[in-house]
Design an enzyme around this catalytic site. Structure first.
Site, mmCIF file in Angstrom:
data_model
loop_
_atom_site.group_PDB
_atom_site.id
_atom_site.type_symbol
_atom_site.label_atom_id
_atom_site.label_comp_id
_atom_site.label_asym_id
_atom_site.label_seq_id
_atom_site.Cartn_x
_atom_site.Cartn_y
_atom_site.Cartn_z
ATOM 1 N N GLU A 252 -12.349 -18.568 30.007
ATOM 2 C CA GLU A 252 -11.317 -19.351 30.689
ATOM 3 C C GLU A 252 -10.850 -18.610 31.946
ATOM 4 O O GLU A 252 -9.710 -18.697 32.356
ATOM 5 C CB GLU A 252 -10.131 -19.586 29.719
ATOM 6 C CG GLU A 252 -9.660 -21.014 29.652
ATOM 7 C CD GLU A 252 -10.572 -21.939 28.851
ATOM 8 O OE1 GLU A 252 -11.720 -21.553 28.565
ATOM 9 O OE2 GLU A 252 -10.141 -23.057 28.553
ATOM 10 N N ARG B 260 0.816 -1.204 0.000
ATOM 11 C CA ARG B 260 0.000 0.000 0.000
ATOM 12 C C ARG B 260 0.860 1.268 0.000
ATOM 13 O O ARG B 260 1.799 1.388 0.787
ATOM 14 C CB ARG B 260 -0.891 -0.020 1.252
ATOM 15 C CG ARG B 260 -1.688 1.234 1.491
ATOM 16 C CD ARG B 260 -2.857 1.346 0.548
ATOM 17 N NE ARG B 260 -3.710 2.469 0.908
ATOM 18 C CZ ARG B 260 -4.763 2.834 0.187
ATOM 19 N NH1 ARG B 260 -5.087 2.160 -0.902
ATOM 20 N NH2 ARG B 260 -5.494 3.857 0.558
ATOM 21 N N ASN C 107 -9.952 -11.766 32.608
ATOM 22 C CA ASN C 107 -8.642 -11.239 32.980
ATOM 23 C C ASN C 107 -8.681 -10.562 34.350
ATOM 24 O O ASN C 107 -7.648 -10.424 35.011
ATOM 25 C CB ASN C 107 -8.116 -10.329 31.871
ATOM 26 C CG ASN C 107 -7.629 -11.171 30.685
ATOM 27 O OD1 ASN C 107 -7.765 -12.399 30.699
ATOM 28 N ND2 ASN C 107 -7.051 -10.526 29.689
#
Lengths: 380, 282
Positions: free
Chosen positions: A361, A265, A364
């Site tokens: 999981e 680009r 944070n």
């Protein structure tokens, strides 16, 4: 520790080859069509990725957590959602291998390592996410059976999976009243909610799992009554590394796409990668990622060595790698300009996929809780 | 059964660039791959092994870095890898290459058992000569079957192999006695993925490395530049053709084939008369 062995390099390359050929070219389409690539998962399992750190007598590959982290990062370069689902299947399969007796291992694990059967992990409930020990799904003993009633929420693979590793309350309140049951699809009283509409992770179904008078043989309990919370948390130490590794892979792919884009680009008469302000951002992205990767390997090595601080290190690695992964992917989108916002370039999908890694999981925030508790306990 | 598969490490042509002035291939920084045709040969050899038993030995000649391609072949499932590497081999053309490989195959036969089959790819994607396979066969006195699309049958008791060979205008079905050399076409099978088990085996395997002397080369003048009579006189990119393609569509209510034939006859005025004369001859 600071260099990979030849074995590890070979494993990583093999997983990367698989991701390049079998996952990456289809990831954007799978996401758009919400396609759950079961055939691809089975192909990965045929190569040994269905039970990476499962013992080999039941079809596992018998590798380490560090090996698994390398594999999940490599697979996630193709599609974080696909790699993450495979990691959840691996975690659930490992839990049966690790905490099951020989009858249980032989009855379920060989079909899971080949992924003839797929496994889901059921901990979270509508009213118990971060506060997992408050789960309410009840299992009441009735002779040789438990009768299970309740609901699990946000379950990856639900409805498509064959085996559900479910945390249930068999005793009083708190973590000590929790047990782990293996419940097979098709058991009467087991049903599923609608496939949730999500921001990312569209390559895997997410549903509620509903238990209404589900009769589960007592022989399906992993470990003793009351061991469930310990089992659930043990699974998550490795699960957190895996999710962190999936963030690294997704972010690495986003960074690689960005480098290629900036080479092509042009703006104001020169290539984008010739602007120093942008070069510095690339440098920071790559550094973040490498720091996260190196630390995740360290945490994985600690879990392999079963050091006392492994849980804390896994929490740190999950927190850091998923934050770094999301930030790098988000930067990659920015550097792509308007094109980054288009689905065709595959970058916005990575950003959407990686966003949830900061939540699941163990959020944070919960990672910080685990870390700080470990720090304070050390002082006491 | 023992099958030797000859492979070559080549630059990935998808990522290759040609120097604008010298027209030579710019190899710097271009990733290398196993010549794609050779992968089909390897896969076909491994399928025969999987079905009838035996071993597959992969062989390559090249710089020390060519070991990577051999390890890759081991990852796919080859049993043994031999790297022929020596500065004496540098600059080999197809004559010198086929000499070196044929010598090494003889040595492989002495060391690991005489091969029943030698597989190669049809050609490489960097040299494109398709000469090395036939050259090896000639030197070793093997029957050669080139442009093979399929192994149709294999009879270990009778020691014969039946092959489908793509020829102009059709497919030849050929049956050959063993030993023989088979040069495989592309896209003739689906190449398997390397499993984790094989990846680990490949990482731990010893790649056999032979110098010219180790391989049993007696006459060094047949190796490398000295043994290569081919001289590259000039390399050039063909110039683009001036004529434009014409798109012919079926006319309203008409037939595309008729329109096409009319267009061909219009451009080649003599063709219709020639064809008529030819038809009369039958």
């Amino acid at each position: 520790m600071f260099t990979l062995t030849e074995d590890q390099i070979a494993i990583r390359e093999m997983a990367r080859d698989f991701a390049n050929a079998e996952i990456a070219p289809f990831a954007v389409e799978w996401d758009e069509k919400k396609h759950f690539p079961v055939d691809t998962l089975r192909a990965a399992a045929a190569l040994g990725m269905g039970g990476i750190y499962v013992q080999d007598d039941v079809g596992g590959s018998g590798l380490s957590r560090l090996d698994a982290a390398l594999i999940f990062e490599a697979l996630a370069t193709g599609c974080p959602g696909t790699a993450a689902f495979l990691s959840i299947h691996n975690m659930a399969t490992w839990m049966i291998d690790r905490f099951g007796d020989d009858d249980q291992r032989n009855s379920w694990v060989p079909r899971l390592t080949t992924m003839e059967h797929i496994a889901s992990y059921c901990l979270t409930e509508p009213g118990a996410g971060s506060d997992a020990a408050a789960l309410k799904t009840k299992a009441v003993r009735d002779g040789d059976y438990y009768v299970v009633d309740g609901q699990k929420q946000f379950i990856s693979g639900a409805g498509a999976s064959d085996i559900y590793v479910v945390m249930v309350r068999t005793g009083g309140e708190g973590p000590k009243g929790i047990s782990t049951l293996v419940i097979e699809a098709g058991t009467p009283g087991l049903s599923f909610g609608a496939n949730e509409k999500k921001m990312g992770w569209n390559v895997q179904p997410t549903r509620a799992v509903i238990f209404e008078g589900v009769r589960v043989p007592v022989a399906n309990r992993l470990g003793a009554e009351g061991d469930g919370f310990k089992i659930a948390m043990a699974g998550l130490d490795g699960g957190r590394l895996n999710i962190g590794a999936c963030s690294l892979g997704g972010a690495q792919a986003a960074l690689d796409k960005t480098l290629a884009y900036m080479r092509e680009r042009k703006a104001f008469g020169q290539r984008l990668d010739a602007f120093q302000a942008l070069q510095f951002r690339l440098a920071d992205m790559a550094t973040e990622l490498e720091v996260a990767r190196t630390f995740l390997w360290r945490a994985a090595a600690a879990l392999d060595a079963k050091t006392p601080d492994a849980t804390k290190l896994c929490a740190m690695a999950k927190r850091f790698a998923t934050d770094a992964g999301f930030n790098v992917a988000n930067e990659a989108l920015q550097l792509h300009g308007g094109y980054g916002y288009l689905a065709d370039y595959g970058v916005e999908k990575i950003v959407r996929d990686l966003r949830v890694h900061q939540i699941l999981e163990g959020t944070n925030e919960i990672m910080r809780l685990i870390i700080s508790r470990a720090l304070i306990a050390q002082g006491n | 059964m023992h099958i030797v598969v000859c492979i070559k490490q080549v630059p990935d042509s998808a990522q290759i660039r040609v120097h604008p002035v010298t027209n030579t291939i710019m190899r710097q920084g271009v990733p290398t791959i196993i010549n794609p045709y050779d992968l089909f040969a390897l896969e076909e050899a491994m399928r025969l092994r999987d079905k009838f038993g035996g071993e597959v030995t992969v062989l390559t000649m090249g710089p020390p870095s060519a070991e990577d391609s051999l390890r890759k072949a081991l990852t796919y499932g080859a049993d043994r890898a031999v790297l022929l590497t020596d500065r004496f081999f540098a600059g080999s053309d197809t004559l010198a290459t086929s000499f070196a490989l044929a010598t090494a195959i003889t040595k492989i036969g002495e060391t690991y058992g005489v091969p029943d089959l030698v597989f190669t790819g049809k050609q490489t994607i960097d040299g494109d000569t398709a000469q090395v396979g036939p050259g090896i066969a000639k030197r070793l006195g093997l029957i050669q079957v080139t442009y093979v699309a399929k192994v149709a049958d294999f009879d270990p008791a009778a020691r014969t192999i039946t092959l489908e060979r793509r020829a102009e205008g059709g497919t030849q079905v050929l049956k050959s006695k063993l030993p023989c050399l088979v040069a495989m076409l592309e896209a003739t099978n689906e190449i398997r993925r390397g499993s984790m088990e094989n990846a680990l085996r490949a990482a731990r395997a010893e790649v056999v490395k032979w110098s010219a002397k180790d391989a049993g080369v007696q006459d060094m003048s047949k190796c490398g530049l000295k043994g290569s009579p081919t001289i590259v006189k000039r390399v050039f990119a063909p110039s683009a053709r001036a004529e434009k393609a014409k798109f012919i569509e079926a006319p309203e209510g008409g037939n595309l084939a008729d329109a096409l034939i009319a267009e061909v006859f219009a451009r080649q005025p003599n063709l219709e008369a020639d064809l008529t004369a030819l038809a009369r001859g039958f």
